[in-house]
Scaffold this motif. Structure first.
Motif, PDB file in Angstrom:
ATOM      1  N   LEU A 163     -11.420  29.517  37.613  1.00  0.00           N
ATOM      2  CA  LEU A 163     -11.303  30.937  37.273  1.00  0.00           C
ATOM      3  C   LEU A 163     -12.461  31.408  36.409  1.00  0.00           C
ATOM      4  O   LEU A 163     -13.084  32.429  36.676  1.00  0.00           O
ATOM      5  CB  LEU A 163      -9.978  31.194  36.545  1.00  0.00           C
ATOM      6  N   ASN A 164     -12.777  30.668  35.357  1.00  0.00           N
ATOM      7  CA  ASN A 164     -13.765  31.114  34.385  1.00  0.00           C
ATOM      8  C   ASN A 164     -15.168  30.630  34.670  1.00  0.00           C
ATOM      9  O   ASN A 164     -16.099  30.952  33.942  1.00  0.00           O
ATOM     10  CB  ASN A 164     -13.335  30.676  32.974  1.00  0.00           C
ATOM     11  N   GLY A 165     -15.334  29.834  35.724  1.00  0.00           N
ATOM     12  CA  GLY A 165     -16.668  29.505  36.185  1.00  0.00           C
ATOM     13  C   GLY A 165     -17.292  28.284  35.543  1.00  0.00           C
ATOM     14  O   GLY A 165     -16.916  27.837  34.461  1.00  0.00           O
ATOM     15  N   THR A 166     -18.269  27.732  36.266  1.00  0.00           N
ATOM     16  CA  THR A 166     -19.126  26.654  35.788  1.00  0.00           C
ATOM     17  C   THR A 166     -20.533  27.224  35.687  1.00  0.00           C
ATOM     18  O   THR A 166     -20.999  27.892  36.617  1.00  0.00           O
ATOM     19  CB  THR A 166     -19.101  25.469  36.767  1.00  0.00           C
ATOM     20  N   PHE A 167     -21.204  26.954  34.572  1.00  0.00           N
ATOM     21  CA  PHE A 167     -22.507  27.569  34.335  1.00  0.00           C
ATOM     22  C   PHE A 167     -23.563  26.499  34.101  1.00  0.00           C
ATOM     23  O   PHE A 167     -23.343  25.538  33.366  1.00  0.00           O
ATOM     24  CB  PHE A 167     -22.451  28.495  33.126  1.00  0.00           C
ATOM     25  N   LEU A 168     -24.695  26.691  34.736  1.00  0.00           N
ATOM     26  CA  LEU A 168     -25.862  25.858  34.486  1.00  0.00           C
ATOM     27  C   LEU A 168     -26.898  26.702  33.773  1.00  0.00           C
ATOM     28  O   LEU A 168     -27.372  27.705  34.314  1.00  0.00           O
ATOM     29  CB  LEU A 168     -26.445  25.335  35.804  1.00  0.00           C
ATOM     30  N   ASN A 169     -27.217  26.320  32.550  1.00  0.00           N
ATOM     31  CA  ASN A 169     -28.212  27.044  31.770  1.00  0.00           C
ATOM     32  C   ASN A 169     -27.915  28.543  31.712  1.00  0.00           C
ATOM     33  O   ASN A 169     -28.800  29.380  31.802  1.00  0.00           O
ATOM     34  CB  ASN A 169     -29.609  26.813  32.349  1.00  0.00           C
ATOM     35  N   GLY A 170     -26.615  28.875  31.589  1.00  0.00           N
ATOM     36  CA  GLY A 170     -26.211  30.257  31.411  1.00  0.00           C
ATOM     37  C   GLY A 170     -25.954  31.020  32.687  1.00  0.00           C
ATOM     38  O   GLY A 170     -25.541  32.177  32.620  1.00  0.00           O
ATOM     39  N   ARG A 171     -26.171  30.423  33.848  1.00  0.00           N
ATOM     40  CA  ARG A 171     -25.960  31.127  35.102  1.00  0.00           C
ATOM     41  C   ARG A 171     -24.841  30.460  35.889  1.00  0.00           C
ATOM     42  O   ARG A 171     -24.772  29.237  35.980  1.00  0.00           O
ATOM     43  CB  ARG A 171     -27.250  31.150  35.932  1.00  0.00           C
ATOM     44  N   LEU A 185     -24.751  22.246  30.861  1.00  0.00           N
ATOM     45  CA  LEU A 185     -23.596  22.567  31.691  1.00  0.00           C
ATOM     46  C   LEU A 185     -22.534  23.178  30.787  1.00  0.00           C
ATOM     47  O   LEU A 185     -22.152  22.586  29.774  1.00  0.00           O
ATOM     48  CB  LEU A 185     -23.057  21.301  32.363  1.00  0.00           C
ATOM     49  N   THR A 186     -22.048  24.367  31.143  1.00  0.00           N
ATOM     50  CA  THR A 186     -21.058  25.063  30.330  1.00  0.00           C
ATOM     51  C   THR A 186     -19.773  25.220  31.108  1.00  0.00           C
ATOM     52  O   THR A 186     -19.771  25.741  32.232  1.00  0.00           O
ATOM     53  CB  THR A 186     -21.570  26.448  29.903  1.00  0.00           C
ATOM     54  N   ILE A 187     -18.679  24.779  30.509  1.00  0.00           N
ATOM     55  CA  ILE A 187     -17.338  24.952  31.067  1.00  0.00           C
ATOM     56  C   ILE A 187     -16.473  25.538  29.959  1.00  0.00           C
ATOM     57  O   ILE A 187     -16.266  24.910  28.920  1.00  0.00           O
ATOM     58  CB  ILE A 187     -16.758  23.627  31.582  1.00  0.00           C
ATOM     59  N   GLY A 188     -15.975  26.748  30.191  1.00  0.00           N
ATOM     60  CA  GLY A 188     -15.213  27.411  29.138  1.00  0.00           C
ATOM     61  C   GLY A 188     -16.093  27.654  27.934  1.00  0.00           C
ATOM     62  O   GLY A 188     -17.185  28.217  28.036  1.00  0.00           O
ATOM     63  N   ASN A 189     -15.646  27.201  26.774  1.00  0.00           N
ATOM     64  CA  ASN A 189     -16.412  27.345  25.541  1.00  0.00           C
ATOM     65  C   ASN A 189     -17.100  26.057  25.136  1.00  0.00           C
ATOM     66  O   ASN A 189     -17.497  25.892  23.982  1.00  0.00           O
ATOM     67  CB  ASN A 189     -15.487  27.808  24.403  1.00  0.00           C
ATOM     68  N   THR A 190     -17.248  25.131  26.076  1.00  0.00           N
ATOM     69  CA  THR A 190     -17.789  23.807  25.780  1.00  0.00           C
ATOM     70  C   THR A 190     -19.080  23.587  26.548  1.00  0.00           C
ATOM     71  O   THR A 190     -19.160  23.883  27.744  1.00  0.00           O
ATOM     72  CB  THR A 190     -16.776  22.707  26.144  1.00  0.00           C
ATOM     73  N   ASP A 191     -20.098  23.072  25.858  1.00  0.00           N
ATOM     74  CA  ASP A 191     -21.394  22.772  26.473  1.00  0.00           C
ATOM     75  C   ASP A 191     -21.588  21.269  26.581  1.00  0.00           C
ATOM     76  O   ASP A 191     -21.193  20.496  25.690  1.00  0.00           O
ATOM     77  CB  ASP A 191     -22.539  23.356  25.639  1.00  0.00           C
ATOM     78  N   TYR A 192     -22.223  20.855  27.674  1.00  0.00           N
ATOM     79  CA  TYR A 192     -22.563  19.452  27.893  1.00  0.00           C
ATOM     80  C   TYR A 192     -24.027  19.356  28.292  1.00  0.00           C
ATOM     81  O   TYR A 192     -24.579  20.253  28.923  1.00  0.00           O
ATOM     82  CB  TYR A 192     -21.698  18.831  28.997  1.00  0.00           C
ATOM     83  N   LYS A 205     -21.479  15.732  25.142  1.00  0.00           N
ATOM     84  CA  LYS A 205     -21.000  16.986  24.584  1.00  0.00           C
ATOM     85  C   LYS A 205     -21.999  17.499  23.558  1.00  0.00           C
ATOM     86  O   LYS A 205     -22.412  16.773  22.651  1.00  0.00           O
ATOM     87  CB  LYS A 205     -19.631  16.762  23.932  1.00  0.00           C
ATOM     88  N   VAL A 206     -22.381  18.766  23.701  1.00  0.00           N
ATOM     89  CA  VAL A 206     -23.360  19.363  22.794  1.00  0.00           C
ATOM     90  C   VAL A 206     -22.632  19.928  21.582  1.00  0.00           C
ATOM     91  O   VAL A 206     -21.705  20.736  21.736  1.00  0.00           O
ATOM     92  CB  VAL A 206     -24.146  20.484  23.507  1.00  0.00           C
ATOM     93  N   PRO A 207     -23.003  19.540  20.385  1.00  0.00           N
ATOM     94  CA  PRO A 207     -22.333  20.085  19.198  1.00  0.00           C
ATOM     95  C   PRO A 207     -22.673  21.555  19.000  1.00  0.00           C
ATOM     96  O   PRO A 207     -23.614  22.087  19.596  1.00  0.00           O
ATOM     97  CB  PRO A 207     -22.884  19.221  18.054  1.00  0.00           C
ATOM     98  N   ASP A 208     -21.888  22.222  18.153  1.00  0.00           N
ATOM     99  CA  ASP A 208     -22.145  23.622  17.850  1.00  0.00           C
ATOM    100  C   ASP A 208     -23.558  23.796  17.317  1.00  0.00           C
ATOM    101  O   ASP A 208     -24.091  22.941  16.602  1.00  0.00           O
ATOM    102  CB  ASP A 208     -21.153  24.143  16.806  1.00  0.00           C
ATOM    103  N   GLY A 209     -24.156  24.928  17.647  1.00  0.00           N
ATOM    104  CA  GLY A 209     -25.492  25.226  17.165  1.00  0.00           C
ATOM    105  C   GLY A 209     -25.460  25.902  15.811  1.00  0.00           C
ATOM    106  O   GLY A 209     -24.508  25.770  15.036  1.00  0.00           O
ATOM    107  N   GLU A 210     -26.503  26.690  15.543  1.00  0.00           N
ATOM    108  CA  GLU A 210     -26.651  27.277  14.214  1.00  0.00           C
ATOM    109  C   GLU A 210     -25.781  28.500  13.998  1.00  0.00           C
ATOM    110  O   GLU A 210     -25.784  29.082  12.919  1.00  0.00           O
ATOM    111  CB  GLU A 210     -28.111  27.662  13.994  1.00  0.00           C
TER     112      GLU A 210
END
Length: 763
Positions: A163-171, A185-192, A205-210
């Motif tokens: 439903l909410n999509g899979t994103f590669l580099n924001g697209r 790779l972004t799924i929901g509110n989580t980045d990998y 898993k990418v930790p939160d940024g600044e």
């Protein structure tokens, strides 16, 4: 009891477990930086900390909900035996963590918390489901969300209809796309971060940024031929866990800045970034992380708090989220905001502060990490003002970036940082709230705002001296590789939105008892008024004394149906415009939204037309003539039902284009009167230049024509007007029906066009 230096600690959460050796430690929370992930909204990003210090300890890390051990809230507790700890009040269903001491030889093997996951199999499945290779503890992830496959030195990414999509580099990825090693790779509110390893694929898993960062942001509009700057050279940063207030006099650009931060307005210069990603370039991927609460409440006032959250959850959470999971998420959000005891209360009966918290609750359903609020304390008394600001402080403590745009300065002390904009959108101060008066050498806040209005350029110059522009931001971490740009939502998403809005619309009709009674009585009253028409022949051949009866009956029925249709929908869209704009910002599309309302309007109009026709047929003789069928009253029902449905679409168009609800009633009255005149049964329009052509735009003109054709009005009443549209002909009936359908289609398109042009949120 084992207290030797070699004692291990097993941490168990449901079916998952981790084993720590002395000297090791682990953070527990829902944030990406937590080694032990607890995917619950009520849990802070870093909620608790487990460590060894001459024995094992668990301690609260300043969480919003607190740490409870042995049924009591404890800041720190030693683990000397099997211990049950709750991340929040256990009475409110807070998650339970079991802590058990283990001898080294009995300690179960478990993966090191936070380690990169490597896979040797060909395909790696990601999702919320238990069978996924990478289990994603994100409420926006579908059970089977995406799959990765190695393809030489590249990686194939396939979205599984989420439903909410899979994103590669924001697209957004539709179907299958190719990724390069190191892509985000972004799924929901989580980045990998996905990589090609020697043995297969690795997913980190990418930790939160600044957090939130603005660099030299400017925003201009055209004022005649000259550009007008609303924001100039604004830059600041706010990390996770911080509460930021934006203040300033009227005309300082606060609302413009808010629109820039939410992604509604693209800055003319500079950049706005969240967690190292440009918000405008990656809006589709980041939109679920940005929660926005406008000044106007985004709640249907006739629903209870729980009902409003339930319908919002149906729209925002994945389709495979079960009713139990939705209920658990809603319960968690209610607990976070102290609304459990008000869950069954209608929104209209909540206090101002409670309504604002309920609006925040809608946003927390998707667990955003950036929350922006527009004047959340406007109109509240001092006690409620403090209550709301304290709530925002707790939400920030849970690891979010919380930004509040406000005029009220009474409780700014709970904020970590204050940004003051001077007139013209110039930054004049950025720092702690307790030093702003001394910075401006002001006796009170009124003097601060006066300086910001009258000395904007001087304050900006001083600000830049103390805060020189920093280095440009690093390159966008989400710079796109060759990924196709998303252009459309999957059909399943549209169908799900359609069903959810239809269900909500029906519930809203039922929940508003006064309006429901009005809709129920309206066709009964109009049908009763039709019976007042003098005469005893109804739609049959009238006597000389009752010569006007058939025509008068048609006028009452057709005009009544037109009024019913417009009254049903004329206030609908404008009354919930703020709600739609926010829902549109998080994925609701105008097409399914408008179609759902149109379907409900059509059903209601058919029922009302049936009631009105039935009353008339019971009190008046049925027509003796017909075009297609001799079922008594069926063709009359067709004429008034189609007129009512088309007028309901016309009402939606009116509702979409007016600016306020107050504008609807005058427009409705004028339109209704025009339709009465243009119907042709009361005042002749045929052959009258200009008037006849204008009448073609009126649904009542064609609705009356269908009725007149059906009963053969020109034969029943030879003395009546010789209107070419009233000829007893199936061909003419088809023309009138086509004209009505065309008016309905144009009205629907006009309503859709207006909805599609609305800004994606109130920023």
């Amino acid at each position: 009891m084992m207290t030797s230096a070699g004692t291990h600690l097993e941490v168990r959460l449901g079916v998952r477990s981790w084993v720590l050796a002395p000297g090791e430690s682990a953070r527990i929370g829902r944030g990406a930086e937590a080694e032990i992930s607890v995917p619950e909204p009520s849990v802070s990003r870093i909620h608790a900390f487990v460590h060894y210090d001459d024995g094992w300890w668990i301690q609260d890390e300043g969480s919003a909900a607190g740490l409870w051990v042995g049924g009591r809230q404890e800041p720190r507790s030693r683990i000397d035996a099997a211990t049950s700890a709750h991340l929040g009040n256990p009475g409110l269903g807070a998650p339970e963590v079991t802590l058990t001491l283990r001898a080294p030889e009995r300690a179960a093997k478990a993966p090191a918390p936070g380690a990169t996951e490597n896979f040797t199999s060909g395909a790696v499945r990601l999702g919320r489901g238990a069978g996924s290779d990478v289990a994603i503890s994100d409420v926006l992830a579908s059970r089977n969300h995406a799959v990765l496959r190695p393809a030489g030195k590249q990686i194939l990414v396939e979205d599984l209809g989420s439903l909410n999509g899979t994103f590669l580099n924001g697209r957004r990825v539709y179907g299958e796309s190719t990724a390069q090693p190191g892509d985000r790779l972004t799924i929901g509110n989580t980045d990998y971060r996905i990589m090609v390893a020697d043995a297969g694929l690795s997913v980190e898993k990418v930790p939160d940024g600044e957090g939130l960062r603005l660099d030299s942001v400017g925003f201009e509009i055209r004022d005649g031929r000259k550009p007008k700057a609303l924001l100039r050279d604004v830059d600041f940063a706010s990390a996770h866990g911080r509460l930021l207030a934006v203040i300033g006099p009227s005309g300082a650009g606060k609302s413009t800045l808010m629109g820039v931060m939410t992604g509604a307005n693209r800055p003319t210069s500079g950049s706005v970034r969240f967690d190292d990603q440009d918000i405008n370039k990656n809006y589709e991927a980041l939109r679920t992380r940005i929660g926005f609460v406008p000044q106007e409440d985004i709640l249907h006032r006739t629903l209870t708090v729980r009902q409003a959250l339930e319908f919002a959850a149906r729209l925002r959470l994945p389709a495979d989220t079960t009713a139990e999971e939705r209920r658990a998420q809603i319960d968690s959000v209610l607990a976070q905001l102290g609304l459990v005891e008000h869950a069954g209360t209608k929104v209209s009966r909540l206090s101002g502060g409670q309504r604002k918290r309920a609006s925040v609750a809608l946003e927390l359903l998707t667990e955003p990490s950036l929350l922006i609020l527009d004047e959340p304390t406007s109109g509240l008394d001092p006690a409620m003002d403090k209550q709301v600001m304290d709530t925002l402080r707790q939400l920030a403590n849970a690891g979010r970036v919380v930004v509040v745009v406000t005029h009220n300065v009474a409780n700014l002390g709970v904020c970590d940082q204050v940004i003051l904009l001077a007139k013209g959108g110039l930054p004049a101060y950025a720092g702690r709230p307790d030093t702003i008066l001394s910075h401006f050498k002001a006796a009170d806040w009124a003097d601060v705002f006066r300086q910001a209005s009258e000395q904007a350029d001087a304050l900006y110059g001083n600000f830049r001296t103390l805060n020189p522009a920093g280095p440009p931001p690093p390159p966008d971490a989400s710079a796109p590789s060759a990924v196709p740009v998303a252009t459309a939502a999957p059909p399943t998403s549209r169908l799900r939105q359609l069903r959810a809005i239809m269900a909500r619309q029906l519930f809203l009709l039922w929940a508003d008892k006064g309006y429901f009674v009005f809709l129920t009585l309206l066709p009964i009253v109009l049908g009763g008024l039709a019976l007042v028409v003098p005469g005893t022949k109804g739609f049959g051949t009238p006597t000389l004394k009752e010569i006007g009866e058939p025509s008068q009956l048609l006028v009452v029925l057709v005009f009544g149906s037109a009024f019913m249709g417009m009254a049903l929908s004329a206030r609908d869209l404008v009354s919930e415009r703020a709600i739609f704009r926010r829902e549109n910002a998080v994925g609701l599309r105008p097409g399914p939204y408008l179609l759902a309302k149109s379907i409900v309007c059509t059903v209601v109009c058919l029922i009302q037309a049936g009631v009105m026709t039935g009353i008339v047929m019971l009190g008046k003789p049925a027509p003796g003539n017909y075009l297609v069928t001799d079922i008594p009253g069926l063709e009359i029902f067709f004429a008034i039902a189609l007129t009512a449905c088309v007028c309901s679409f016309l009402g939606l168009a009116m509702s979409a284009w007016v600016q306020t609800s107050e504008q609807v009633m005058p427009l409705l009255v004028v339109t209704a009167m025009a339709m009465l005149v243009l119907a042709g049964g009361l005042i002749p329009v045929t052959g009258r230049a200009g008037l006849e052509q204008v009448s073609w735009l009126s649904p009542t003109r064609w609705g009356f024509a269908i009725g007149a054709q059906s009963i053969d009005l020109k034969t029943l009443v030879p003395t009546t007007e010789d209107d070419w549209l009233w000829t007893h002909s199936l061909k003419r009936a088809g023309l009138a029906t086509g004209a009505l359908l065309a008016i309905g289609a144009v009205s629907w398109i006009l309503a859709w066009a207006r909805l599609a042009r609305l800004p994606r949120n109130n920023g």
